[in-house]
Design a protein around this motif. Structure first.
Motif, short mmCIF file in Angstrom:
data_model
loop_
_atom_site.label_atom_id
_atom_site.label_comp_id
_atom_site.label_asym_id
_atom_site.label_seq_id
_atom_site.Cartn_x
_atom_site.Cartn_y
_atom_site.Cartn_z
N ALA A 128 1.11 3.93 -2.90
CA ALA A 128 0.73 2.54 -3.12
C ALA A 128 0.81 1.76 -1.81
CB ALA A 128 1.67 1.90 -4.15
N ARG A 129 0.14 0.62 -1.78
CA ARG A 129 0.29 -0.34 -0.68
C ARG A 129 0.78 -1.63 -1.30
NH1 ARG A 129 -1.82 -0.50 4.65
NH2 ARG A 129 -0.44 -1.89 5.82
N VAL A 130 1.97 -2.02 -0.95
CA VAL A 130 2.61 -3.20 -1.55
C VAL A 130 2.96 -4.18 -0.43
CG1 VAL A 130 4.50 -4.00 -3.01
CG2 VAL A 130 3.62 -1.66 -3.29
N PHE A 131 2.67 -5.47 -0.65
CA PHE A 131 3.07 -6.46 0.34
C PHE A 131 3.44 -7.76 -0.34
CE2 PHE A 131 -1.56 -6.70 0.04
CZ PHE A 131 -1.82 -8.06 -0.04
N ALA A 132 4.20 -8.56 0.38
CA ALA A 132 4.65 -9.85 -0.14
C ALA A 132 4.01 -10.96 0.67
CB ALA A 132 6.17 -9.96 -0.05
N ILE A 133 3.69 -12.06 -0.02
CA ILE A 133 3.22 -13.29 0.63
C ILE A 133 4.32 -14.30 0.49
CG2 ILE A 133 1.42 -15.05 0.72
CD1 ILE A 133 -0.40 -13.09 -0.78
N TYR A 173 -7.63 -19.28 -0.46
CA TYR A 173 -7.61 -18.24 0.57
C TYR A 173 -7.18 -18.80 1.92
CZ TYR A 173 -9.33 -14.83 3.96
OH TYR A 173 -9.42 -13.96 5.00
N ALA A 174 -7.68 -19.97 2.25
CA ALA A 174 -7.32 -20.59 3.52
C ALA A 174 -5.82 -20.89 3.58
CB ALA A 174 -8.12 -21.87 3.73
N VAL A 175 -5.27 -21.35 2.45
CA VAL A 175 -3.84 -21.64 2.41
C VAL A 175 -3.03 -20.35 2.52
CG1 VAL A 175 -1.95 -22.56 1.00
CG2 VAL A 175 -4.15 -23.76 1.08
N LEU A 176 -3.44 -19.32 1.79
CA LEU A 176 -2.72 -18.05 1.83
C LEU A 176 -2.72 -17.44 3.22
CD1 LEU A 176 -3.84 -16.33 -1.50
CD2 LEU A 176 -1.65 -17.43 -1.01
N GLN A 177 -3.80 -17.62 3.95
CA GLN A 177 -3.88 -17.07 5.29
C GLN A 177 -2.91 -17.75 6.25
OE1 GLN A 177 -5.75 -14.32 6.66
NE2 GLN A 177 -5.59 -13.97 4.46
N SER A 178 -2.43 -18.92 5.88
CA SER A 178 -1.45 -19.61 6.72
C SER A 178 -0.03 -19.13 6.45
CB SER A 178 -1.53 -21.13 6.48
OG SER A 178 -1.01 -21.47 5.20
N LYS A 179 0.14 -18.30 5.42
CA LYS A 179 1.46 -17.82 5.04
C LYS A 179 1.82 -16.53 5.78
CE LYS A 179 1.83 -21.13 2.05
NZ LYS A 179 2.75 -22.27 2.28
N GLY A 232 10.25 -17.12 -5.01
CA GLY A 232 9.20 -17.96 -4.44
C GLY A 232 8.06 -17.23 -3.78
N ALA A 233 8.19 -15.93 -3.55
CA ALA A 233 7.11 -15.16 -2.91
C ALA A 233 6.19 -14.55 -3.97
CB ALA A 233 7.69 -14.06 -2.02
N LEU A 234 5.03 -14.13 -3.53
CA LEU A 234 4.11 -13.38 -4.37
C LEU A 234 4.10 -11.93 -3.92
CD1 LEU A 234 0.95 -15.68 -4.65
CD2 LEU A 234 2.60 -15.16 -6.46
N ALA A 235 3.95 -11.01 -4.86
CA ALA A 235 3.81 -9.59 -4.55
C ALA A 235 2.39 -9.14 -4.88
CB ALA A 235 4.82 -8.76 -5.33
N VAL A 236 1.80 -8.39 -3.98
CA VAL A 236 0.51 -7.76 -4.24
C VAL A 236 0.78 -6.26 -4.25
CG1 VAL A 236 -1.86 -7.44 -3.49
CG2 VAL A 236 -0.72 -9.64 -3.13
#
Length: 301
Positions: free
Chosen positions: A294-299, A59-65, A276-280
């Motif tokens: 829907a609510r869609v976002f990319a990391i 989670y900490a790493v993802l928050q830096s993205k 290389g990105a993730l989709a939620v």
């Protein structure tokens, strides 16, 4: 033996944990293999002496993205399939104190719209009787590697463009095989026409709509050969405008008949990389739901 400072070991461990949890999902997306240092750090993370869980580290790493919202805000009057009624919104409570009550006022609205409204999810049941409804889609199908096929230049030259297998092969030549379980999206930049419904439909004088779409050969390759989980696009339909003008939706029917879901009316695809990105991909859980915004976002990596 090389000594590593405790703080550094913890940082390496956090990154390693992210690699171990996310890398299998991103295999084939142009990611580097896990290094020996990461393997050692992963072992250290497993024996995390601080008591902090691996997920907390991830989670900490993802928050830096960087996060990119791929969702249009919806409201009455937005572009939609012509056969659907417009949305209505009514404010039923406001902040004013309600007469005869002790409590403070609050803001609440009543929304009325079809499930296929704005950026929305189409489950199999939308086209297939007996198919999965929204509440039957597993949450593990909502965090996916994001694969983006960029055909916006071709669409700029030809609004009727449909993606080809050559487009996909070119992507794979650069990034490797499309990863299993991916959320595959087609960037056309059609969302830049939002919220002008006339521009989105792009009809000629004869009433024929001209907007891009998927192709059966690409969809069959992605779903059957590569095993993707879902797909999405910026237009109102999976099928190109010249087909939907004739009330022909065979491509959308194909996806949903394969027991997969899709997302329509995405936006901001010009802000995410091809790989290389993730989709939620999230949406509400109406019982027996045939579709919903829907609510869609990319990391981003």
């Amino acid at each position: 033996m090389i000594q590593i400072h405790t703080t550094c070991r913890r940082r390496i461990a956090a990154v390693a944990s992210l690699h171990l949890l996310v890398l299998p999902v991103l295999s084939g997306c142009g990611q580097e293999s896990v290094s020996p240092v990461s393997e050692v750090a992963a072992a250290d993370a497993t024996e995390n002496k601080t008591g902090e869980s691996d997920l907390a580290q991830v989670y900490a790493v993802l928050q830096s993205k960087k996060f990119v919202d791929l969702t249009h805000a919806f409201e009455p009057g937005i572009p939609h399939w012509p056969g659907f009624p417009d949305e209505t919104v009514k404010t039923i409570y406001w902040y004013d104190k309600r007469p005869g009550t002790l409590g403070e006022g609050f803001f609440a609205q009543l929304y009325c719209h079809v499930g296929q409204w704005g950026t929305h999810a189409d489950p199999p049941a939308h086209f297939v009787k007996g198919g999965r409804t929204l509440d039957q889609i597993e949450v593990k199908e909502m965090i996916l590697p994001l694969v983006l096929f960029d055909v916006h230049q071709a669409v700029k030259q030809n609004p009727d463009y449909t993606i080809t297998l050559d487009d996909v092969r070119q992507w794979e030549a650069k990034h490797g095989p499309v990863p299993k379980g991916a959320f595959a999206v087609m960037r056309t930049d059609w969302s830049k026409r939002w919220p002008d419904q006339s521009a989105m439909h792009n009809k000629d004088k004869a009433g024929v709509a001209h907007y891009p779409g998927w192709s059966l050969e690409v969809l069959k390759y992605l779903y059957e050969d590569r095993g993707i989980t879902a797909s999405g696009h910026e237009t109102t339909d999976t099928d190109p405008g010249v087909a939907t003008t004739e009330d022909e939706y065979s491509l959308e029917n194909y996806i949903l008949s394969q027991n997969h879901y899709q997302i329509e009316l995405l936006t901001n695809l010009d802000q995410v990389p091809e790989a290389g990105a993730l989709a939620v991909v999230t949406f509400p859980k109406p019982k027996g739901g045939s579709g919903f915004p829907a609510r869609v976002f990319a990391i981003l990596p």
